[in-house]
Scaffold this active site. Sequence first.
Site, PDB file in Angstrom:
ATOM      1  N   HIS A   1       0.807  -1.213   0.000  1.00 14.34           N
ATOM      2  CA  HIS A   1       0.000   0.000   0.000  1.00 14.34           C
ATOM      3  C   HIS A   1       0.846   1.272   0.000  1.00 14.34           C
ATOM      4  O   HIS A   1       0.325   2.367  -0.204  1.00 14.34           O
ATOM      5  CB  HIS A   1      -0.973  -0.024   1.178  1.00 14.34           C
ATOM      6  CG  HIS A   1      -2.055  -1.038   0.996  1.00 14.34           C
ATOM      7  ND1 HIS A   1      -3.003  -1.323   1.943  1.00 14.34           N
ATOM      8  CD2 HIS A   1      -2.332  -1.863  -0.041  1.00 14.34           C
ATOM      9  CE1 HIS A   1      -3.804  -2.275   1.516  1.00 14.34           C
ATOM     10  NE2 HIS A   1      -3.421  -2.611   0.311  1.00 14.34           N
TER      11      HIS A   1
ATOM     12  N   LYS B   1     -15.664  -7.324  -6.538  1.00 11.43           N
ATOM     13  CA  LYS B   1     -14.905  -8.262  -7.377  1.00 11.43           C
ATOM     14  C   LYS B   1     -14.253  -9.342  -6.515  1.00 11.43           C
ATOM     15  O   LYS B   1     -14.254 -10.524  -6.876  1.00 11.43           O
ATOM     16  CB  LYS B   1     -13.838  -7.503  -8.163  1.00 11.43           C
ATOM     17  CG  LYS B   1     -13.281  -8.299  -9.327  1.00 11.43           C
ATOM     18  CD  LYS B   1     -12.285  -7.485 -10.121  1.00 11.43           C
ATOM     19  CE  LYS B   1     -11.697  -8.320 -11.249  1.00 11.43           C
ATOM     20  NZ  LYS B   1     -10.684  -7.584 -11.998  1.00 11.43           N
ATOM     21  N   ASP B   2     -13.709  -8.933  -5.354  1.00  5.77           N
ATOM     22  CA  ASP B   2     -13.107  -9.916  -4.458  1.00  5.77           C
ATOM     23  C   ASP B   2     -14.161 -10.855  -3.879  1.00  5.77           C
ATOM     24  O   ASP B   2     -13.906 -12.050  -3.715  1.00  5.77           O
ATOM     25  CB  ASP B   2     -12.337  -9.225  -3.327  1.00  5.77           C
ATOM     26  CG  ASP B   2     -11.001  -8.688  -3.813  1.00  5.77           C
ATOM     27  OD1 ASP B   2     -10.596  -9.052  -4.926  1.00  5.77           O
ATOM     28  OD2 ASP B   2     -10.370  -7.894  -3.091  1.00  5.77           O
TER      29      ASP B   2
ATOM     30  N   GLU C   1       2.712 -34.273  -0.587  1.00  5.62           N
ATOM     31  CA  GLU C   1       1.485 -33.809  -1.237  1.00  5.62           C
ATOM     32  C   GLU C   1       1.842 -33.134  -2.558  1.00  5.62           C
ATOM     33  O   GLU C   1       2.994 -32.754  -2.784  1.00  5.62           O
ATOM     34  CB  GLU C   1       0.764 -32.808  -0.330  1.00  5.62           C
ATOM     35  CG  GLU C   1       0.161 -33.438   0.903  1.00  5.62           C
ATOM     36  CD  GLU C   1      -1.077 -34.259   0.584  1.00  5.62           C
ATOM     37  OE1 GLU C   1      -2.180 -33.718   0.631  1.00  5.62           O
ATOM     38  OE2 GLU C   1      -0.938 -35.456   0.272  1.00  5.62           O
TER      39      GLU C   1
ATOM     40  N   SER D   1      -0.969  -1.061  -6.057  1.00  4.98           N
ATOM     41  CA  SER D   1      -0.812  -2.251  -6.886  1.00  4.98           C
ATOM     42  C   SER D   1      -0.135  -1.923  -8.211  1.00  4.98           C
ATOM     43  O   SER D   1      -0.207  -0.803  -8.707  1.00  4.98           O
ATOM     44  CB  SER D   1      -2.176  -2.868  -7.165  1.00  4.98           C
ATOM     45  OG  SER D   1      -2.739  -3.334  -5.979  1.00  4.98           O
TER      46      SER D   1
END
Lengths: 59, 306, 380
Positions: free
Chosen positions: C202, C228-229, C272, C206
């Site tokens: 921040h 959107k998230d 895994e 971005s």
Amino acid sequence: MGVSTLLYNAVFKRTSTFAVAILASAFFFERGLDVACDSIFENINKGKLWKDIKHKYEQ
Amino acid sequence: MAASLGRICGSGLLKPNTSTLLNQVNNFSTVRDWSRGRKALATCVGLAAGGIGTLIYALDNSVKATDLIAHPPNYAWTFYGLFNAYDHASMRRGWEVYKNVCSACHSLQYVAYRELINVTHTEDEVKALAEEVMIRDGPNEEGEYFMRPGKPSDHVPSPYPNEEAARAANNGAYPPDLTYIVNARHNGENYVFSLLTGYCDPPAGVPIRDGQYFNPYFPGGAIGMAQVIYDEVLEFEDGTPATASQIAKDVTQFLTWTANPEFDTRKRMAIKVIGIFSILLSVVYYMKRHKFSTLKTTKIVYVPKK
Amino acid sequence: MLKNMIKHNPIIKITYNSIIKLPTPLNISIWWNFGSLLGLCLLIQIISGLFLSMHYCPNINFAFNSIIHICRDVNYGWLMRLIHMNGASFFFICLYTHMGRGLYYMSYKFNKVWNIGIIILFMTMATAFLGYVLPWGQMSFWGATVITNLISAIPYLGESIVLWIWGSFSVDNSTLNRFYSLHFIMPFIILAMVIIHLTFLHLTGSNNPLGTNSNLYKISFHPYFTIKDSLGFITLIFIMLMLIMINPYMMGDPENFSPANPFVTPIHIQPEWYFLFAYAILRSIPNKLGGVIALFLSISIYFIMPMIKNNFMFTSKFYPMNQIMFWSMINIFLLLTWLGAQPVESPFILMSQIMTILYFMYFIILPLIMKLWDTIIFKK
């Protein structure tokens, strides 16, 4: 005066009625979805579930 | 690419006029300037690469020739499929098979009698079943251990007190606990079914020692368990003809349940998940498109200074 | 009064500034969703893990049985267990996608954010490894044995460090117990690291798919990216729940349904799926110490990415050669994952050696090829 106006004045206009409407609809939606999904499941698996064979073993 | 495709296909919902948007999207595409031949070539290369990859994967998966073991075929179990539940009548017969055949050597230590209630048996039947066995309990007020008839909360008693006793009674081979046997083997239910029905004479050159038997599905081929599933090895109480494959199928179905007791609930929940999330997804997707519609239709114009 | 509180209350201010008012580039694509999805994954793991810890027992005599107790007897314990188990897989899907986004769009230009991200990746991998030991199944035990034994390759000190980590002379009760403690605390350290990751992000804001100065066109986080998230969250939870309901053990290993037994070695010991690529790199080097170094390097080599700068444009969009490199890298990663699951035999050994070389080649060729493209196209 259409249905939407009536609905707005009766329910959505006040926060109190709106909140009650949300709670009530959530309750009925959840019950409805539950019953619908269960009936779909039982329909798909007809004859295989315990409730379909338990009558043979219960007195 | 996918984003542009989505923009073209889904734009009708929010836009009164799609054609302008289509043009706009078209302007942003980097593929637009390509010649016909280049596009065809790109498509062909993509398809060929995908096709070859799929083919190699399919060949590798269908042959599985890397190790010396017979891979069990996939049978058409009635619980295969998105929403299909277990066959409870089959499970009830499977419990009979376990009780009369398997339980001589194999434990089922994680299953409590109460788990059978309303799954394969009624409560009264389970109480009667549990009372048939004696459970070691204690210490009592005199500080001594004692035997008492079982209760539904008791676990299914094991045939041997410990692993050493089990090995001693079975030529050194340990009969594994069956509760999670289906989950603990690759392709569990098919493996168990194939193993039970797959006994045959050993091919030439495969040495089988005393007390061992040949089974092509068992890793190594030599298994310590004799064939136990034959036609009519037991009689089912519901009158189903007890052929060997029927018995093997029923006990496999039962063992699949012991490994996944929550299976039916899970499948029931799958429908509810789809029900709730298809509504949520479509609403939130619409809201997202709605909020972004002003941004997506913004035009930026560059006006150079005179 | 409310406005005052938003502006001056330290906690509300941070929340307000980072999820409501935060200026966000207009054009960030769906690949920018994975950061918030990782936050969701972390929360899902912490919460489901908390519920599991209420019934789990970190003792070699009870661990396996306590998991079975959770699955069979605890109300919806099976659901919590399956969420926690599959949640790890989704965590890594999001992590790798998030990182791939950073590589493709050169988000590593924010070097503090990038380096902290790699530390988070390391810590998440450690947490996942520790967690996998807890059910005390066969693969848990042997996985722990194989991986902790790697440390013994460190010259001179190795043996002592391994014994110190085990707290015993083999993977034993003390190992399980401390792995549980560490598995419990690590997510909270990761959470703190995530907050630092976000703080640094921040500071600059971005990146964006065009690699240009993001400040040219920004919109507020709310309502655009909150919605959107949310869409991303719902999609992830939907896919995850469907996997859990239909085929929950798809990602797991059947061996882990048998309790740990130090006297029986499973035929194929493999981690895994999310560790398979690193496992393949480890196995491809014949020397033990070399393998361990390669394993460590396979992740830590990403620390050098921020050093690749001086390129003209900050996105692969304008570097077609980069795009070829990137997608080759994805394929190498997938092939390594596949190779990690294969037995150590003739074709696979050579294949993993080639793939390991190609994997590390990426970091050498990438800056060169970018320089070349800059010279040719941008005459720079």
